[in-house]
Motif scaffolding. Structure first.
Motif, PDB file in Angstrom:
ATOM      1  N   ALA A  34       3.891 -18.621 -12.697  1.00 30.56           N
ATOM      2  CA  ALA A  34       4.931 -18.897 -11.715  1.00 30.56           C
ATOM      3  C   ALA A  34       5.811 -20.045 -12.193  1.00 30.56           C
ATOM      4  O   ALA A  34       5.443 -20.842 -13.066  1.00 30.56           O
ATOM      5  N   TRP A  36       6.525 -22.587 -10.403  1.00 31.13           N
ATOM      6  CA  TRP A  36       5.880 -23.815  -9.935  1.00 31.13           C
ATOM      7  C   TRP A  36       4.540 -23.464  -9.314  1.00 31.13           C
ATOM      8  O   TRP A  36       4.374 -22.407  -8.700  1.00 31.13           O
ATOM      9  N   SER A  37       3.576 -24.346  -9.494  1.00 35.36           N
ATOM     10  CA  SER A  37       2.279 -24.201  -8.834  1.00 35.36           C
ATOM     11  C   SER A  37       1.671 -25.575  -8.641  1.00 35.36           C
ATOM     12  O   SER A  37       2.012 -26.532  -9.348  1.00 35.36           O
ATOM     13  N   SER A  38       0.787 -25.686  -7.658  1.00 35.25           N
ATOM     14  CA  SER A  38       0.157 -26.972  -7.381  1.00 35.25           C
ATOM     15  C   SER A  38      -1.150 -26.758  -6.634  1.00 35.25           C
ATOM     16  O   SER A  38      -1.245 -25.877  -5.784  1.00 35.25           O
ATOM     17  N   SER A  39      -2.134 -27.580  -6.962  1.00 31.72           N
ATOM     18  CA  SER A  39      -3.388 -27.640  -6.208  1.00 31.72           C
ATOM     19  C   SER A  39      -3.522 -28.966  -5.478  1.00 31.72           C
ATOM     20  O   SER A  39      -4.571 -29.246  -4.890  1.00 31.72           O
ATOM     21  N   ASN A  55       2.015 -27.204  -0.068  1.00 31.48           N
ATOM     22  CA  ASN A  55       0.628 -26.739  -0.107  1.00 31.48           C
ATOM     23  C   ASN A  55      -0.067 -27.097   1.205  1.00 31.48           C
ATOM     24  O   ASN A  55      -0.778 -26.297   1.785  1.00 31.48           O
ATOM     25  N   SER A  66      -4.597 -23.498  -3.876  1.00 28.54           N
ATOM     26  CA  SER A  66      -3.488 -23.583  -4.824  1.00 28.54           C
ATOM     27  C   SER A  66      -2.321 -22.753  -4.321  1.00 28.54           C
ATOM     28  O   SER A  66      -2.509 -21.654  -3.798  1.00 28.54           O
ATOM     29  N   TRP A  68       1.615 -21.196  -5.422  1.00 29.98           N
ATOM     30  CA  TRP A  68       2.498 -20.887  -6.543  1.00 29.98           C
ATOM     31  C   TRP A  68       3.803 -20.332  -5.987  1.00 29.98           C
ATOM     32  O   TRP A  68       3.842 -19.802  -4.875  1.00 29.98           O
ATOM     33  N   TRP A  75       6.316 -16.166  -3.235  1.00 30.92           N
ATOM     34  CA  TRP A  75       5.346 -17.232  -3.400  1.00 30.92           C
ATOM     35  C   TRP A  75       4.030 -16.822  -2.747  1.00 30.92           C
ATOM     36  O   TRP A  75       3.971 -15.860  -1.984  1.00 30.92           O
TER      37      TRP A  75
END
Length: 238
Positions: A34, A36-39, A55, A66, A68, A75
């Protein structure tokens, strides 16, 4: 705590289960990496068209999650929250409106989602006034032991859908919950008539300024790891 984390929810079961075929089955992970992604707990990203993705893991006892995104309309979220009560997160996309109800000639949204058959969650809009004193939730589908805050106000057909309406207060703000009487994975909703009904028919608020229109997944449990995918989403105002 950010206003988007002030939830309106009780763990009481409505006995609702997803019935539409489009709602059954797990969403797949994105085919390629993706944009952008974040946990991170409060991970956020602003898209090129001005939407903000969060998130937003805010509840106690939460597990890993997570998010994305390729865009505001493409998304998704993978979440592995334990099978315990209480909301763990509300990953969402937000569009800022910042206009009084009387200044709006239209406010609509389109959505298309793929959600799991397991777990406890709702797919919902979370609409706030600019002072964050009032919260309007539109539940488009819901699964497991989830239920709204407050007392029943009856059934209403408005904005292109039929809703069971509830009114309550979570100690920080007033909450008006509209639960669709049947689950929906895709469609459009005409938001403005709902806001005017709250103002003109029920007089629960005045000519407030509508601040945020959020859309996402209010997740209570997703044990083992479940996928939630937004295939398309948009907010339009005039």
């Amino acid at each position: 705590m950010a206003p988007s984390t002030r939830r309106a929810f009780l763990g009481a079961s409505l006995g609702a289960s997803l019935t539409a075929g489009a709602l059954v089955g797990l969403a797949s992970a994105p085919a390629r990496a993706a944009v952008w992604s974040s946990s991170e707990q409060w991970g956020n990203y602003t898209t090129s068209d001005g939407y903000i993705l969060y998130n937003n893991i805010w509840g106690s006892g939460a597990g890993p999650q997570s998010i994305w995104a390729n865009s505001s309309s493409n998304w998704g979220v993978w979440a592995n929250h334990p099978n315990t009560g209480g909301i763990k997160s509300y990953p969402n996309a937000k569009k800022v409106v910042n206009r009084r109800i009387s200044a709006l000639s239209s406010l609509t949204s389109a959505y298309n989602v793929t959600v799991p058959a397991a777990g406890a969650y709702n797919t919902s809009y979370d609409i706030w006034d600019s002072a964050y004193d009032h919260e309007v939730m539109l539940w488009m589908n819901y699964n497991g032991a989830v239920g709204p805050l407050g007392t029943s106000q009856g059934t209403l057909t408005l904005g292109g859908h039929t809703w069971n309406v509830y009114k309550g207060n979570n100690g920080a703000n007033e909450v008006y919950s509209f639960l669709r009487t049947s689950d929906s994975a895709s469609g459009t909703v005409n938001i403005l008539p709902i806001l005017k009904w709250i103002r003109d028919t029920k007089r629960w608020w005045g000519d407030v300024t509508i601040g945020d229109v959020q859309f996402g997944y209010e997740i209570t449990s997703s044990s083992g790891g479940l996928d939630f995918r937004t295939n398309s989403f948009s907010v339009s105002s005039g």
